[in-house]
Design a protein around this motif. Structure first.
Motif, mmCIF file in Angstrom:
data_model
loop_
_atom_site.group_PDB
_atom_site.id
_atom_site.type_symbol
_atom_site.label_atom_id
_atom_site.label_comp_id
_atom_site.label_asym_id
_atom_site.label_seq_id
_atom_site.Cartn_x
_atom_site.Cartn_y
_atom_site.Cartn_z
ATOM 1 N N ALA A 1 -2.082 -1.534 -5.896
ATOM 2 C CA ALA A 1 -2.270 -0.782 -4.655
ATOM 3 C C ALA A 1 -2.700 0.650 -4.938
ATOM 4 O O ALA A 1 -3.495 1.233 -4.184
ATOM 5 C CB ALA A 1 -0.977 -0.794 -3.842
ATOM 6 N N ASP B 1 -6.376 0.452 -5.645
ATOM 7 C CA ASP B 1 -7.128 0.154 -4.433
ATOM 8 C C ASP B 1 -7.365 1.408 -3.602
ATOM 9 O O ASP B 1 -8.429 1.591 -3.007
ATOM 10 C CB ASP B 1 -6.358 -0.889 -3.618
ATOM 11 N N ASP C 1 0.826 -1.210 0.000
ATOM 12 C CA ASP C 1 0.000 0.000 0.000
ATOM 13 C C ASP C 1 0.859 1.257 0.000
ATOM 14 O O ASP C 1 0.534 2.249 -0.670
ATOM 15 C CB ASP C 1 -0.942 0.011 1.202
ATOM 16 N N LYS D 1 -4.547 -8.192 -3.640
ATOM 17 C CA LYS D 1 -5.249 -7.109 -4.326
ATOM 18 C C LYS D 1 -6.180 -7.649 -5.414
ATOM 19 O O LYS D 1 -6.447 -6.979 -6.409
ATOM 20 C CB LYS D 1 -4.227 -6.134 -4.928
#
Length: 402
Positions: free
Chosen positions: A197, A200, A164, A313
């Motif tokens: 990431a 996301d 992340d 993910k």
């Protein structure tokens, strides 16, 4: 004595043994694993060193440079990037533009590299696309020319690296190097995870600006199931002790780096096995990959590795459902097996799935023409380059500055 204590004792008492472990773990970081049996080389060490130096001098790989820039991550880490602009068509006639109407912002292709590599791992694709489309190449935190991760610096407040965090780093690079206009995101291995990431955490950015994505030799999760071509029992044993081994090695980086240099031949053999599948891979390309990987400090290897266990993910991939996607991998990738790329394509049914025969983890270096061809096709589909553009004339072995 615990596993960690045993490793620490060995490192303190015998630097060569620690170096052998460091070599193995360093290649695990780039997509390898320990436990490879190699035939003993018959050429003298001095001769082999001279051969490596000759390859370094002869190989043009990694010499392409662009306009440098720096972005700042949310924890203050400086992230280095370079921009290659589209070449101006000086011979084209002057075009009239209506008052008040802006020239459309060109598409920017952002390349994200993998674990223990740097932006130069895209050398062949960069050479082929140079001047044809605007590109951004950046070094992930603690890799290449980027700064050491501020949040990961040693001390009681050190924060582990996460995928992340890498996604937020990519957002910082985009904000600095391509703040407006359409984007094509290209990611290899850890770089592909970084792109996931980003999606996301910033789905609006994907919906509003991203017009194409290429996932190369990467995974959306379940990396703990990868066996690296080893017997199941051996892999399980490695997984049990690996976190402790990495912590021990990372705590004595100078000792391990000395050992890694002393075991350069073993290190090169491991890299070749886990980076490439072809037997006839160009020795200069193999040496280029070796230089990138050996340039990653062992403490960086140690702090990044745990992040992959937590990587998941799969749900984030849905954000790319309306975007043209290329999912490509080598058919004998031992690090992120092609089944992981097939899993990405299963979650994105409209994606183009390409499995390159006789391709390993560093497929973009091993089979550059195949990767560049499919990437160029994606760029044509999204309108980043004209359909008549021929990237092949730029060649996969472009010389520095070419």
């Amino acid at each position: 004595m615990s596993d960690i204590g045993a490793v620490e004792a060995a490192a303190a008492g015998n630097w060569r043994r620690a170096g052998l472990a460091g070599a193995a773990i360093g290649v695990v970081a780039a997509g390898a694993a320990a436990g490879v049996t190699l035939e003993r080389l018959t050429v003298g060490r001095g001769m082999r060193r001279k051969a490596r130096l000759a390859l370094d001098a002869a190989g043009p790989y990694g010499a392409l440079r662009g306009t440098p820039g720096r972005a700042v991550a949310d924890d203050g880490t400086e992230l280095y990037y370079e921009v290659d602009e589209v070449e101006a068509e000086t011979s084209a006639p002057r075009r009239r533009r209506l008052f008040g109407r802006r020239t459309p912002t060109p598409v920017t292709v952002v390349f994200s590299h993998g674990y223990c590599l740097n932006q130069d791992s895209w050398h062949f694709q960069r050479a082929a696309l140079r001047g044809l489309v605007r590109t951004v190449h950046w070094d992930q935190r603690s890799h290449g020319r980027s700064g050491r991760g501020v949040a990961q610096r040693r001390g009681p407040d050190a924060v582990p690296v996460s995928i992340d965090q890498l996604g937020r780093d990519l957002k910082a690079v985009i904000d600095a190097a391509a703040p407006e206009g359409p984007l094509v995101l290209v990611g290899h291995s850890m770089g592909g995870m970084t792109v996931m990431a980003l999606a996301d955490q910033y789905p609006a950015l994907i919906r509003e600006r991203v017009v194409g994505v290429a996932f190369v030799g990467t995974s959306c999760g379940r990396l703990g199931e990868v066996n690296y071509g080893l017997p199941v029992a051996g892999v399980n044993a490695i997984r049990r002790v690996l976190p402790g081994v990495l912590r021990a090695l990372g705590s004595q980086p100078e000792l391990v780096e000395r050992g890694r240099r002393a075991t350069a031949d073993l290190f090169a053999g491991l890299i070749k096995r886990y980076s490439f599948s072809s037997r006839d891979v160009d020795p200069a390309v193999a040496r280029f990959a070796e230089r990138m990987i050996e340039g990653t400090p062992i403490d960086v290897v140690a702090e990044f590795y745990p992040a992959f266990t937590d990587h998941d993910k799969a749900e984030a991939l849905g954000i790319f459902a309306e975007v043209p996607v290329l999912a490509l991998a080598g058919d004998t990738d031992l690090v992120t097996p092609s089944s992981h790329t097939e899993a990405i394509a299963d979650l994105l049914p409209d994606a183009e799935l390409v499995i390159v025969p006789d391709g390993g983890h560093l497929v973009m270096l091993e089979h550059p023409e195949a990767v560049t061809d499919r990437l160029a096709d994606l760029l044509v589909r999204v309108g980043a380059v004209p359909a008549a553009t021929n990237v092949g004339t730029y060649g996969s072995t472009a010389q520095p500055g070419g």
